[in-house]
Write a protein that holds these residues in place. Structure first.
Motif, PDB file in Angstrom:
ATOM      1  N   GLU A 162     -38.039  70.193  23.094  1.00 49.31           N
ATOM      2  CA  GLU A 162     -38.052  70.455  21.651  1.00 49.31           C
ATOM      3  C   GLU A 162     -37.113  69.498  20.953  1.00 49.31           C
ATOM      4  O   GLU A 162     -36.007  69.223  21.423  1.00 49.31           O
ATOM      5  CB  GLU A 162     -37.601  71.899  21.372  1.00 49.31           C
TER       6      GLU A 162
ATOM      7  N   LEU B  77     -41.121  67.794  17.259  1.00 51.53           N
ATOM      8  CA  LEU B  77     -42.100  68.101  18.307  1.00 51.53           C
ATOM      9  C   LEU B  77     -41.670  69.294  19.145  1.00 51.53           C
ATOM     10  O   LEU B  77     -40.481  69.607  19.277  1.00 51.53           O
ATOM     11  CB  LEU B  77     -42.256  66.896  19.264  1.00 51.53           C
TER      12      LEU B  77
ATOM     13  N   ALA C 177     -42.966  70.900  23.135  1.00 47.35           N
ATOM     14  CA  ALA C 177     -43.849  70.775  24.301  1.00 47.35           C
ATOM     15  C   ALA C 177     -43.658  72.009  25.168  1.00 47.35           C
ATOM     16  O   ALA C 177     -42.532  72.489  25.351  1.00 47.35           O
ATOM     17  CB  ALA C 177     -43.532  69.508  25.084  1.00 47.35           C
TER      18      ALA C 177
ATOM     19  N   MET D 154     -49.277  70.243  30.275  1.00 45.74           N
ATOM     20  CA  MET D 154     -48.417  70.577  29.140  1.00 45.74           C
ATOM     21  C   MET D 154     -49.135  70.262  27.847  1.00 45.74           C
ATOM     22  O   MET D 154     -50.052  69.429  27.823  1.00 45.74           O
ATOM     23  CB  MET D 154     -47.135  69.738  29.190  1.00 45.74           C
TER      24      MET D 154
ATOM     25  N   ILE E   3     -48.229  69.016  23.942  1.00 43.54           N
ATOM     26  CA  ILE E   3     -47.205  68.454  23.069  1.00 43.54           C
ATOM     27  C   ILE E   3     -47.738  68.575  21.646  1.00 43.54           C
ATOM     28  O   ILE E   3     -48.861  68.102  21.361  1.00 43.54           O
ATOM     29  CB  ILE E   3     -46.899  66.981  23.422  1.00 43.54           C
TER      30      ILE E   3
ATOM     31  N   LEU F  95     -45.716  61.550  19.647  1.00 50.47           N
ATOM     32  CA  LEU F  95     -46.419  62.450  20.581  1.00 50.47           C
ATOM     33  C   LEU F  95     -46.737  61.722  21.887  1.00 50.47           C
ATOM     34  O   LEU F  95     -46.509  62.251  22.978  1.00 50.47           O
ATOM     35  CB  LEU F  95     -47.740  62.941  19.963  1.00 50.47           C
TER      36      LEU F  95
ATOM     37  N   ARG G 280     -43.506  60.877  23.827  1.00 49.75           N
ATOM     38  CA  ARG G 280     -42.929  62.083  24.444  1.00 49.75           C
ATOM     39  C   ARG G 280     -43.743  62.495  25.670  1.00 49.75           C
ATOM     40  O   ARG G 280     -43.193  62.874  26.700  1.00 49.75           O
ATOM     41  CB  ARG G 280     -42.848  63.216  23.416  1.00 49.75           C
ATOM     42  N   ALA G 281     -45.073  62.409  25.552  1.00 51.22           N
ATOM     43  CA  ALA G 281     -45.929  62.734  26.697  1.00 51.22           C
ATOM     44  C   ALA G 281     -45.610  61.792  27.858  1.00 51.22           C
ATOM     45  O   ALA G 281     -45.514  62.228  29.018  1.00 51.22           O
ATOM     46  CB  ALA G 281     -47.401  62.623  26.307  1.00 51.22           C
TER      47      ALA G 281
ATOM     48  N   LEU H  58     -42.355  62.899  29.423  1.00 54.19           N
ATOM     49  CA  LEU H  58     -42.549  64.131  30.204  1.00 54.19           C
ATOM     50  C   LEU H  58     -43.281  63.823  31.508  1.00 54.19           C
ATOM     51  O   LEU H  58     -42.975  64.404  32.559  1.00 54.19           O
ATOM     52  CB  LEU H  58     -43.318  65.166  29.379  1.00 54.19           C
TER      53      LEU H  58
ATOM     54  N   HIS I  10     -52.757  69.245  19.114  1.00 54.40           N
ATOM     55  CA  HIS I  10     -51.996  69.258  20.354  1.00 54.40           C
ATOM     56  C   HIS I  10     -52.513  68.189  21.287  1.00 54.40           C
ATOM     57  O   HIS I  10     -53.712  67.959  21.370  1.00 54.40           O
ATOM     58  CB  HIS I  10     -52.057  70.631  21.027  1.00 54.40           C
TER      59      HIS I  10
END
Ligand code: 5GP
Ligand code: ZN
Length: 114
Positions: free
Chosen positions: A22, A26, A28, A40, A42, A65, A68-69, A72, A101
């Motif tokens: 978080e 964003l 996730a 997941m 996001i 997004l 961040r993906a 992760l 998402h």
């Protein structure tokens, strides 16, 4: 915030979820019905219903997004082996929750789409 939206409720902690990341923009969390060992979602904290509703002003948010993906994926050990990012849009695209998402899927061999 859309008071009828499932993912807005997750953002506001009105519904429980397994949050993995978080920040201000964003959130996730793990998908409730995982289709792969890593699955997941996001999401932006701002309520955007579908890809169709994005504007030029959202370009930076979309970039975040994806990045961040990617992070992760790296943290979950699937960056090198490979993963899939999916944005479903509207009914024939398979969208069931109308808050934008991105799916992050990996940890097994994924097959072709369709
Ligand atoms: P879509 O089909 O809209 O692209 O994806 C929606 C995703 O949200 C599905 O993979 C579904 O399993 C997931 N999902 C639906 N409801 C919940 C929920 O309450 N919690 C979590 N963590 N995931 C959910
Ligand atoms: Zn929402």
């Amino acid at each position: 915030m859309n008071s009828d939206c499932l993912f807005c409720k997750i953002i506001n902690r009105e519904l429980p979820s397994d949050i993995v990341f978080e920040d201000e923009e964003l959130l996730a969390f793990n998908d409730i019905s995982p289709q792969a060992p890593t699955h997941m979602l996001i999401i932006p904290k701002v309520h955007v219903a579908t890809v169709n509703d994005l504007t030029e002003a959202d370009a930076g948010l979309l970039g975040k997004l994806v990045l961040r993906a990617r992070t992760l994926a790296d943290e979950n050990g699937i960056a090198k082996s490979g993963f899939r990012l999916v944005l479903n849009c509207n009914g024939e695209g398979g969208q069931t929750v109308y808050h934008l998402h991105m799916h992050l899927l990996g940890g097994r061999q994924l097959r072709g789409l369709g």
